[in-house]
Design an enzyme around this catalytic site. Structure first.
Site, PDB file in Angstrom:
ATOM      1  N   ARG A 371       0.826  -1.202   0.000  1.00  0.00           N
ATOM      2  CA  ARG A 371       0.000   0.000   0.000  1.00  0.00           C
ATOM      3  C   ARG A 371       0.864   1.256   0.000  1.00  0.00           C
ATOM      4  O   ARG A 371       0.617   2.217  -0.733  1.00  0.00           O
ATOM      5  CB  ARG A 371      -0.936   0.000   1.217  1.00  0.00           C
ATOM      6  CG  ARG A 371      -1.999  -1.077   1.131  1.00  0.00           C
ATOM      7  CD  ARG A 371      -2.776  -1.225   2.440  1.00  0.00           C
ATOM      8  NE  ARG A 371      -3.515  -0.022   2.802  1.00  0.00           N
ATOM      9  CZ  ARG A 371      -4.665   0.350   2.274  1.00  0.00           C
ATOM     10  NH1 ARG A 371      -5.221  -0.385   1.298  1.00  0.00           N
ATOM     11  NH2 ARG A 371      -5.280   1.447   2.670  1.00  0.00           N
ATOM     12  N   HIS A 394      -8.993   5.611   1.975  1.00  0.00           N
ATOM     13  CA  HIS A 394      -8.682   6.585   3.015  1.00  0.00           C
ATOM     14  C   HIS A 394      -9.730   7.689   3.050  1.00  0.00           C
ATOM     15  O   HIS A 394      -9.457   8.787   3.481  1.00  0.00           O
ATOM     16  CB  HIS A 394      -7.313   7.219   2.771  1.00  0.00           C
ATOM     17  CG  HIS A 394      -6.183   6.315   3.141  1.00  0.00           C
ATOM     18  ND1 HIS A 394      -4.867   6.647   2.914  1.00  0.00           N
ATOM     19  CD2 HIS A 394      -6.175   5.084   3.711  1.00  0.00           C
ATOM     20  CE1 HIS A 394      -4.078   5.649   3.338  1.00  0.00           C
ATOM     21  NE2 HIS A 394      -4.863   4.701   3.821  1.00  0.00           N
TER      22      HIS A 394
END
Length: 434
Positions: A371, A394
C-alpha cells in the site's frame, strides 16, 4: 413540683400588732410536661429498645427514635406550608450526635430560606442519579455502542480497549460535566510517558468524540479535550512508524522474486494480487467469489469487511483478472478466493509474511507494505492525491460522504489501476537495479 408564695399576715394580741409570714404550697399537676434536656453521647449510647418505639428529644425538632430491636434513627420534625413533616438524618452510631445536630442546623437554614428540606434532598438524589448515568465511562460506552456499527470488529476493539486501559481507570467514574482540560492533559501525558505518542494522540481524539457526544445528548456543555493541542503538549516523536516496505527502486527485483516463488501456488498468486490491488491484507485474504463483479471487472468489498464500514470498489486490471482466472480453476467451488487446501480455509497474513521471509525480505517487506509503495509511486507518476487516497480507502481522512464515496473517481481509478499493473510488469521485465 412545688410552687410557693410567701404572705404577710398582721396579728393583734393584747393591744400589740405584729406581722406573721405565711408560706402557701401548691402541688403542680402530675401530668405537666417537663422541659426536655439536650441529649448527651452517653444517653444516646445507652438507649435501649423497648416493646414499642420511643423518642428522645434533643431540641430544635431533632430527636432520636429508638426501635424495639435497638436500632436508633435520627429524625427532625418541622413544619412547611402548614404541614408537619419529618427529615431523616441517618442511623446511630454511623451518624453521631454532633453530626445529627449539624444536619439539623443545615435543615433549619433551608427552612429559613423558604426551601422544603425534603424536596431539596430529593433533588440532590435526582442529581446524583443523573450524574451516575453521566459519568465519563457511561457516556463513552454509550457513544461506542452508537458508533461501532460503522467499524470493523478489530477497529472497534482497539477503540474501546484504549479507553478501558488509559481513560476509564482515571476518570471513568466521574461526572463528565465536571471534567476539565487538566484532567485530560494528565491522561495524555501519562500515555505518552510509556513511549507511545501515537496512542496518546488517539486517546485524545477518542475522548474528544465522547465529549462531543455528551454535548449533543445534554450531559455536558463544553469539550475540555478540544482545548488540548496534541502538537503543543506532546513531545515531538520520531515520526509515524510505517509498515516495513522496500524502496521503490527495489520493486523490480521484488516482483521477480514473487513470480519465482516455489511455495504454494495460492500464496504466490495472493502476493501478486496484493501487489496489483494494494488492498488491506485482512480485506484481501477474506475475499469471496461472490464479491467479484465479472461484468464490471471490479471487486466489490462489502461494508462489513472494511475498516470504516464503507463499501469499497477495487477496479481489476487485466493482470488481476488473469490471476483470478487461475485461482478459479482449483478454488472456484470454494467460498473464498484464496482458499488453502493445506490450511482448510483462507490463507493468513502470516502465510504471506513467511513467503516474503523465504524470499529474503524478512523485516523489509510486509503485505501492508504494498500500500505504501503504490501510494508513493503513483504520486510520483503524477496521479492526484485524492484519487490515490480514494483507492486506498482513506476516505475517512478526507471525510467524504459515505453514501457515494465507494464510487468516487471511479473512471480515474480504473485507468490508474491498469496503469499501475502495466508499470509493475514493466519494472519486472527491466534489468535488476542495484
Amino acid at each position: 413540683m412545688i410552687i410557693s408564695w410567701h404572705l404577710i399576715e398582721s396579728q393583734s394580741f393584747g393591744g400589740i400588732v405584729w406581722d406573721m409570714p405565711l408560706t402557701l404550697k401548691i402541688d403542680a399537676p402530675k401530668n405537666m410536661p417537663k422541659r426536655a434536656e439536650p441529649l448527651t453521647d452517653l444517653k444516646v449510647r445507652k438507649a435501649k429498645g423497648t416493646e414499642k418505639p420511643y423518642r428522645m428529644a434533643d431540641g430544635k425538632g431533632l430527636y432520636l427514635e429508638v426501635m424495639p430491636n435497638g436500632s436508633r434513627y435520627w429524625r427532625m420534625k418541622y413544619r412547611f406550608d402548614e404541614k408537619e413533616k419529618r427529615a431523616a438524618f441517618g442511623v446511630y452510631p454511623e451518624v453521631s450526635l454532633a453530626e445529627a445536630r449539624e444536619k439539623c442546623i443545615a435543615t433549619r437554614k433551608f427552612l429559613s430560606a423558604g426551601i422544603d428540606p425534603s424536596e431539596q434532598k430529593k433533588e440532590v438524589k435526582r442529581t446524583q442519579t443523573r450524574e451516575a448515568a453521566s459519568t465519563f465511562e457511561a457516556v463513552a460506552r454509550e457513544w461506542f455502542e452508537d458508533q461501532r456499527e460503522g467499524w470493523t470488529e478489530i477497529y472497534a476493539g482497539k477503540v474501546i480497549g484504549s479507553l478501558e486501559v488509559d481513560v476509564f481507570p482515571r476518570i471513568g467514574n466521574r461526572p463528565i460535566a465536571r471534567l476539565d482540560a487538566p484532567d485530560m492533559l494528565e491522561i495524555v501525558r501519562a500515555v505518552e510517558a510509556r513511549g507511545v505518542r501515537e496512542t496518546a494522540k488517539r486517546v485524545l481524539q477518542r475522548s474528544r468524540a465522547v465529549f462531543q457526544y455528551a454535548i449533543m445528548t445534554g450531559r455536558c456543555s463544553r469539550n475540555p479535550a478540544a482545548d488540548i493541542d496534541a502538537k503543543t503538549v506532546l513531545k515531538k516523536g520520531p515520526g509515524v512508524a510505517h509498515m516495513a516496505r522496500v524502496k521503490p527502486l527495489e520493486i523490480p527485483q521484488l516482483m521477480r522474486d514473487i513470480a519465482a516463488y516455489d511455495g504454494e501456488l495460492v500464496t504466490r498468486l495472493a502476493l501478486q494480487f496484493m501487489a496489483l490491488t494494494f488492498a488491506r491484507t485482512t480485506e484481501m485474504i477474506q475475499m469471496e467469489w461472490a464479491e467479484v463483479d465479472e461484468r464490471g471487472n471490479q471487486w466489490r468489498i462489502p461494508a462489513e469487511r472494511m475498516k470504516m464500514r464503507d463499501p469499497h470498489i477495487v477496479p481489476l486490471s487485466r493482470q488481476a483478472l488473469e490471476i483470478l482466472k487461475q485461482l478459479k480453476t482449483f478454488n472456484g467451488k470454494e467460498r473464498h478466493v484464496f482458499y488453502s487446501v493445506q490450511g482448510r480455509g483462507p490463507i493468513s497474513n502470516n502465510t504471506m509474511l513467511f513467503a516474503l521471509y523465504r524470499m529474503g525480505y524478512k523485516s523489509r517487506m510486509t503485505g501492508h507494505g504494498f500500500r505504501g509503495l503504490a501510494a508513493t509511486v503513483l504520486r510520483e507518476i503524477g496521479y492526484d492525491r485524492d484519487i490515490v487516497d480514494r483507492q486506498l480507502a482513506h476516505a475517512e481522512r478526507n471525510q467524504v460522504t459515505a453514501a457515494y464515496v465507494h464510487a468516487e473517481y471511479l473512471p480515474e481509478r480504473r485507468e490508474m489501476m491498469q496503469r499501475w499493473a502495466d508499470h509493475l510488469d514493466e519494472l519486472a521485465a527491466s534489468e535488476a537495479t542495484a
